[in-house]
Structure formats: structure tokens, C-alpha cells
Design a protein around this motif. Structure first.
Motif, PDB file in Angstrom:
ATOM      1  N   ASP A 162      -2.612  -5.907 -20.973  1.00  0.00           N
ATOM      2  CA  ASP A 162      -2.083  -6.857 -21.959  1.00  0.00           C
ATOM      3  C   ASP A 162      -2.461  -8.289 -21.586  1.00  0.00           C
ATOM      4  N   ASP A 163      -2.417  -8.561 -20.288  1.00  0.00           N
ATOM      5  CA  ASP A 163      -2.676  -9.933 -19.835  1.00  0.00           C
ATOM      6  C   ASP A 163      -4.153 -10.176 -19.526  1.00  0.00           C
ATOM      7  N   LYS A 164      -4.990  -9.137 -19.730  1.00  0.00           N
ATOM      8  CA  LYS A 164      -6.438  -9.267 -19.472  1.00  0.00           C
ATOM      9  C   LYS A 164      -6.713  -9.792 -18.064  1.00  0.00           C
ATOM     10  N   ILE A 165      -6.166  -9.083 -17.090  1.00  0.00           N
ATOM     11  CA  ILE A 165      -6.323  -9.493 -15.693  1.00  0.00           C
ATOM     12  C   ILE A 165      -7.102  -8.419 -14.931  1.00  0.00           C
ATOM     13  N   ASP A 166      -8.164  -8.873 -14.246  1.00  0.00           N
ATOM     14  CA  ASP A 166      -8.841  -7.987 -13.286  1.00  0.00           C
ATOM     15  C   ASP A 166      -8.121  -8.094 -11.954  1.00  0.00           C
ATOM     16  N   PHE A 167      -7.865  -6.951 -11.357  1.00  0.00           N
ATOM     17  CA  PHE A 167      -7.110  -6.884 -10.111  1.00  0.00           C
ATOM     18  C   PHE A 167      -7.965  -6.185  -9.047  1.00  0.00           C
ATOM     19  N   ARG A 168      -7.928  -6.685  -7.826  1.00  0.00           N
ATOM     20  CA  ARG A 168      -8.628  -6.021  -6.716  1.00  0.00           C
ATOM     21  C   ARG A 168      -7.713  -5.941  -5.508  1.00  0.00           C
ATOM     22  N   HIS A 169      -7.759  -4.799  -4.865  1.00  0.00           N
ATOM     23  CA  HIS A 169      -7.095  -4.599  -3.585  1.00  0.00           C
ATOM     24  C   HIS A 169      -8.156  -4.356  -2.514  1.00  0.00           C
ATOM     25  N   TRP A 170      -8.205  -5.234  -1.548  1.00  0.00           N
ATOM     26  CA  TRP A 170      -9.060  -5.021  -0.378  1.00  0.00           C
ATOM     27  C   TRP A 170      -8.192  -4.470   0.729  1.00  0.00           C
ATOM     28  N   LEU A 171      -8.708  -3.509   1.428  1.00  0.00           N
ATOM     29  CA  LEU A 171      -8.006  -2.938   2.571  1.00  0.00           C
ATOM     30  C   LEU A 171      -8.996  -2.874   3.729  1.00  0.00           C
ATOM     31  N   GLY A 172      -8.581  -3.330   4.882  1.00  0.00           N
ATOM     32  CA  GLY A 172      -9.502  -3.345   6.024  1.00  0.00           C
ATOM     33  C   GLY A 172      -8.754  -3.367   7.323  1.00  0.00           C
ATOM     34  N   MET A 173      -9.496  -3.584   8.412  1.00  0.00           N
ATOM     35  CA  MET A 173      -8.895  -3.664   9.754  1.00  0.00           C
ATOM     36  C   MET A 173      -8.060  -2.410  10.012  1.00  0.00           C
ATOM     37  N   ILE A 174      -8.647  -1.263   9.740  1.00  0.00           N
ATOM     38  CA  ILE A 174      -7.921   0.001   9.801  1.00  0.00           C
ATOM     39  C   ILE A 174      -7.808   0.510  11.236  1.00  0.00           C
ATOM     40  N   ASP A 175      -6.614   0.874  11.617  1.00  0.00           N
ATOM     41  CA  ASP A 175      -6.364   1.537  12.896  1.00  0.00           C
ATOM     42  C   ASP A 175      -5.787   2.915  12.591  1.00  0.00           C
ATOM     43  N   VAL A 176      -6.317   3.944  13.250  1.00  0.00           N
ATOM     44  CA  VAL A 176      -5.927   5.325  12.963  1.00  0.00           C
ATOM     45  C   VAL A 176      -5.338   5.960  14.209  1.00  0.00           C
ATOM     46  N   ARG A 177      -4.160   6.562  14.070  1.00  0.00           N
ATOM     47  CA  ARG A 177      -3.501   7.246  15.188  1.00  0.00           C
ATOM     48  C   ARG A 177      -3.200   8.683  14.784  1.00  0.00           C
ATOM     49  N   PRO A 178      -3.996   9.632  15.276  1.00  0.00           N
ATOM     50  CA  PRO A 178      -3.738  11.041  14.955  1.00  0.00           C
ATOM     51  C   PRO A 178      -2.413  11.493  15.550  1.00  0.00           C
ATOM     52  N   GLN A 179      -1.689  12.311  14.804  1.00  0.00           N
ATOM     53  CA  GLN A 179      -0.425  12.878  15.272  1.00  0.00           C
ATOM     54  C   GLN A 179      -0.653  14.316  15.737  1.00  0.00           C
ATOM     55  N   THR A 180       0.308  14.836  16.470  1.00  0.00           N
ATOM     56  CA  THR A 180       0.131  16.171  17.030  1.00  0.00           C
ATOM     57  C   THR A 180       0.036  17.244  15.954  1.00  0.00           C
ATOM     58  N   ASP A 181       0.579  16.970  14.766  1.00  0.00           N
ATOM     59  CA  ASP A 181       0.532  17.968  13.689  1.00  0.00           C
ATOM     60  C   ASP A 181      -0.724  17.837  12.829  1.00  0.00           C
ATOM     61  N   GLY A 182      -1.678  17.001  13.252  1.00  0.00           N
ATOM     62  CA  GLY A 182      -2.921  16.859  12.500  1.00  0.00           C
ATOM     63  C   GLY A 182      -2.873  15.778  11.440  1.00  0.00           C
ATOM     64  N   SER A 183      -1.698  15.238  11.194  1.00  0.00           N
ATOM     65  CA  SER A 183      -1.611  14.137  10.224  1.00  0.00           C
ATOM     66  C   SER A 183      -2.008  12.833  10.917  1.00  0.00           C
ATOM     67  N   LEU A 184      -2.081  11.762  10.145  1.00  0.00           N
ATOM     68  CA  LEU A 184      -2.542  10.481  10.677  1.00  0.00           C
ATOM     69  C   LEU A 184      -1.551   9.375  10.355  1.00  0.00           C
ATOM     70  N   HIS A 185      -1.336   8.514  11.303  1.00  0.00           N
ATOM     71  CA  HIS A 185      -0.687   7.236  11.009  1.00  0.00           C
ATOM     72  C   HIS A 185      -1.782   6.184  10.969  1.00  0.00           C
ATOM     73  N   THR A 186      -1.788   5.403   9.905  1.00  0.00           N
ATOM     74  CA  THR A 186      -2.759   4.322   9.841  1.00  0.00           C
ATOM     75  C   THR A 186      -2.021   3.001   9.662  1.00  0.00           C
ATOM     76  N   ARG A 187      -2.621   1.981  10.211  1.00  0.00           N
ATOM     77  CA  ARG A 187      -2.173   0.618   9.951  1.00  0.00           C
ATOM     78  C   ARG A 187      -3.387  -0.136   9.434  1.00  0.00           C
ATOM     79  N   SER A 188      -3.193  -0.910   8.402  1.00  0.00           N
ATOM     80  CA  SER A 188      -4.316  -1.668   7.857  1.00  0.00           C
ATOM     81  C   SER A 188      -3.792  -2.964   7.261  1.00  0.00           C
ATOM     82  N   TYR A 189      -4.726  -3.868   7.030  1.00  0.00           N
ATOM     83  CA  TYR A 189      -4.407  -5.101   6.324  1.00  0.00           C
ATOM     84  C   TYR A 189      -4.898  -4.954   4.883  1.00  0.00           C
ATOM     85  N   ALA A 190      -4.166  -5.542   3.963  1.00  0.00           N
ATOM     86  CA  ALA A 190      -4.602  -5.527   2.566  1.00  0.00           C
ATOM     87  C   ALA A 190      -4.474  -6.921   1.972  1.00  0.00           C
ATOM     88  N   LEU A 191      -5.404  -7.241   1.110  1.00  0.00           N
ATOM     89  CA  LEU A 191      -5.344  -8.468   0.321  1.00  0.00           C
ATOM     90  C   LEU A 191      -5.265  -8.083  -1.148  1.00  0.00           C
TER      91      LEU A 191
END
Lengths: 156, 156, 156
Positions: free
Chosen positions: C83-112
Motif C-alpha cells: 500500500d505504501d509502495k515501499i521496498d524493504f531489505r533485510h541484510w543478515l551477516g556476521m553469522i556465528d554457528v554453534r552446533p548442539q548435541t541434538d544436531g540442531s544449531l544455535h546461530t547469532r547474527s547481525y541484521a540491518l
């Protein structure tokens, strides 16, 4: 362009590309944009194929056709930035890679364009979506087709 | 610094580094800058070698020499940010990696420095080119030499 | 959530994750945020698990609970932007990945988060720290828990 145009529909279910390929593409872009930002228009032009097309339809610019046209445009740009004492940076990220059956790649990425005049403030002034067609030449990648879409232009 | 200074000329024809190495460097920087942004100056200092040199010639700052000086500077910085209730983020991207014959790495990257005061607006205020000399210590990477160039400073 | 909450302490000495895993996570985020930015709320919702929780405590928003709630919120958001004719972008970077014992992942990242109104100027208005819990489903990753912290909010 036939089946290798950037507008070939992506399938969300496409598998991720292998790490070797993904990191090659990341390194390609870091070096390519670095050449532009370092004011090396001739080396920048070498990262495109001889017959590359450089499109910026969202700015109503006519496409640049061929490496010589890309080089000449980049040389003129460098002269303006040098005259105005402006540092320019292109960030490219959020890269998605889609291998084509002929071994070439379609990539989609986000780019931010920013500049700092001598003694002045940082100005991040453009958000751009970049669709590239990359082809392998002599063991590295070159851009055969680049299609830039500037956010806010309202044009595809 | 001899042959391992950040100013060693790069060759554009250098091959891309393997994905394992590239992703290690990406992960190193995500964690390293995260420590600084999380206000952990002592852990941040541990990501530099004992005799690391931290240069910001473009700001006319004298280099910080040694991990202790880097730690003390970072502790003082954290105190100021805490006092002023400012969230700080460092983004680093567009990484190029050049392995040296001794197994160390020269990297070039772009960095953005940004801050948000409590209840205030985001201010992305600096674009910086970062040249690092990374050495492998105990299975991870540490910065032996960091050379920051602030865009708009007009100094190399 | 038990031992797989995003708040599980990270250990700085955690080894880096293999390149294949790291590049998968990078590609996941490039595609996921691309779906949101392209205005595809239903496809976006599919990148979350059925029972995913989406938290934005720093904005005092109540968590969204479940894929349907995430989809409905995203549909409403898309309507507003259209409605407002707005282009939106999400940047995500600086990703840190920590595998868990059950095979899942915890990630921390920065987003703009950034937007451009039709014919207007780029506005990069938010810096966000993103903690995700990623689980593997049918050969890809999905977000089971997302915890966003907006810089400048003064809340954890």
C-alpha cells in the motif's frame, strides 16, 4: 540470452550449492567490487566477458554492451570520483547461487553503494538487487550479464 | 614485519582460497567483532597476538603496540559506551584472503561501524578498509597486525 | 526449549564449524530473507517450523507462536508495504554457528533493516541481533525459535 537469462524462475526447493562453489562466488565479488572501489577500471572490466551486458533499467540507463563500453564507463566514473575526492565502497552480500545446466551460475545478491567525501560524512545512498549470470573462463568467474534493480525505483 | 606486511602487493590472478579456510576467516571475524560489541575487552584482546600492532593512521592515532595496550584501550572504550548507554556494532564483510608462504594470511575486508544510543536512531558513521595479518595460534587465528583506513580521511 | 534455548552460553573456544555447514547457513538466510523482501509471506512462513516462536521482546511485542501466526503477521506486513509502495531489505551477516548435541544449531547474527519509498531515499533504520535455533527438516534448515534484540532498546 535464452535459458540463461537472470529472469529464469528460481525454485525455492533448489538444493544449496557446495561450500567450495559458494565461497568462490563470495571471493569473486569481494575482489571484483574491490577493483571498482580501488579505482582500477581496466582490471574491473576484465571481470566481465568480452560481450557482457550491464543493465540498470531501474535507472532508465541504456545497457552497456561489451567489455570496452563497461571499461570506458568505469574510467569516466573513476575520473569524476578522483576529481571530487570521494571514497566509494560497494558492499555485496546475501548471495544466492543457482547453477545452470550448462555449468554457468545465476546469482542474486543485495548491494549497498556508499561514499565518503574528503573530510565528510558516510553516505549509504543506494540499495540495489543484483542479478548476475556468471560463466567460468580460464579457471575463474566472469560476469556475462548483470542486471541491477535500484530499490525505490518502482521498476523491475 | 618484513614480507608479511599488509602492504605486500596482491596479485589479481591469485587463486581463491579453499572453502574451509575462507569460512574459518569469516567465523573468526564474526566472533572477534562480536566480543568487541558485547563489551568483552579482555576476550577481545585475546584475539590478538601478544605483540600485535593495531594501526589507525588515517585517524592520526598512534599505533597500539601489544595485547595489553589493545586490551586497555578496549576497556576504556567499553566504559565510555556503558556510561553513554550506546549499543555498538561492527560489521565486517567483503573479505579477501591471501595466504602467505609462511602459512599466515593477509586479509582485506570492509567494515562498517554503527551505534544506537538508548531510545535513539541508528547511526552508521564510518566505512573502514581493514588489512589484517592473521597467524595461526593453537588451532585458531589471531591478528598480528591490523591496519585500518577510514574512508574520507584522504590518508593511506 | 530446555537446553536448546538461544540463551545457552556460548564458549569462545568452540571450534569453527565445517565450511559445508557454514555455507548452508549463509545460503539459508540469503534465501529466507529474500522471501520476506520479495513479499512472499506464505513461502517465508514455510522456513519456520510448525510450532516456531518468533520473539521481539526488545520491542515489547508479544511473541508470535506457530507458523500460522508468523504467516498472518507477514501477510499483513506485506499489505502495508504494498500500500505504501515501499521496498524493504533485510541484510543478515556476521553469522556465528554453534552446533548442539541434538544436531540442531544455535546461530547469532547481525541484521540491518532498511527501506526505500518509491522515489525516496534509502533509510537503514534498525540494527538487530538475531539469535536463532535452527533444526534440520527434510534436508533443509528451519527456524524453530527466533529471538530479535533491537539495538538501542536497552532490553535484552
Amino acid at each position: 540470452m535464452s535459458d540463461s537469462t537472470p529472469s529464469t524462475p528460481r525454485t525455492e526447493a533448489d538444493p544449496f550449492v557446495p561450500a567450495e562453489l559458494y565461497s568462490q562466488v563470495q571471493q569473486f565479488y569481494a575482489r571484483q567490487m574491490g577493483l571498482l572501489d580501488d579505482g582500477r577500471p581496466d582490471d574491473w572490466a576484465e571481470t566481465f566477458t568480452e560481450d557482457a551486458v550491464f543493465r540498470e533499467a531501474s535507472r532508465l540507463n541504456e545497457p552497456l554492451r561489451g567489455r570496452v563500453a563497461i571499461r570506458d564507463s568505469s574510467r569516466a566514473r573513476k575520473q569524476r570520483l578522483d576529481d571530487d575526492k570521494i571514497d566509494f565502497r560497494h558492499w555485496l552480500g546475501m548471495i544466492d547461487v543457482r547453477p545452470q545446466t550448462d555449468g554457468s551460475l545465476h546469482t542474486r545478491s543485495y548491494a549497498l553503494a556508499m561514499r565518503v567525501p574528503r573530510g565528510g560524512a558516510l553516505d549509504i545512498f543506494a540499495s540495489v538487487v543484483c542479478h548476475d549470470h556468471l560463466v567460468r573462463v580460464d579457471g575463474t568467474w566472469k560476469v556475462a550479464d548483470r542486471d541491477l534493480h535500484h530499490d525505490g525505483s518502482g521498476r523491475d
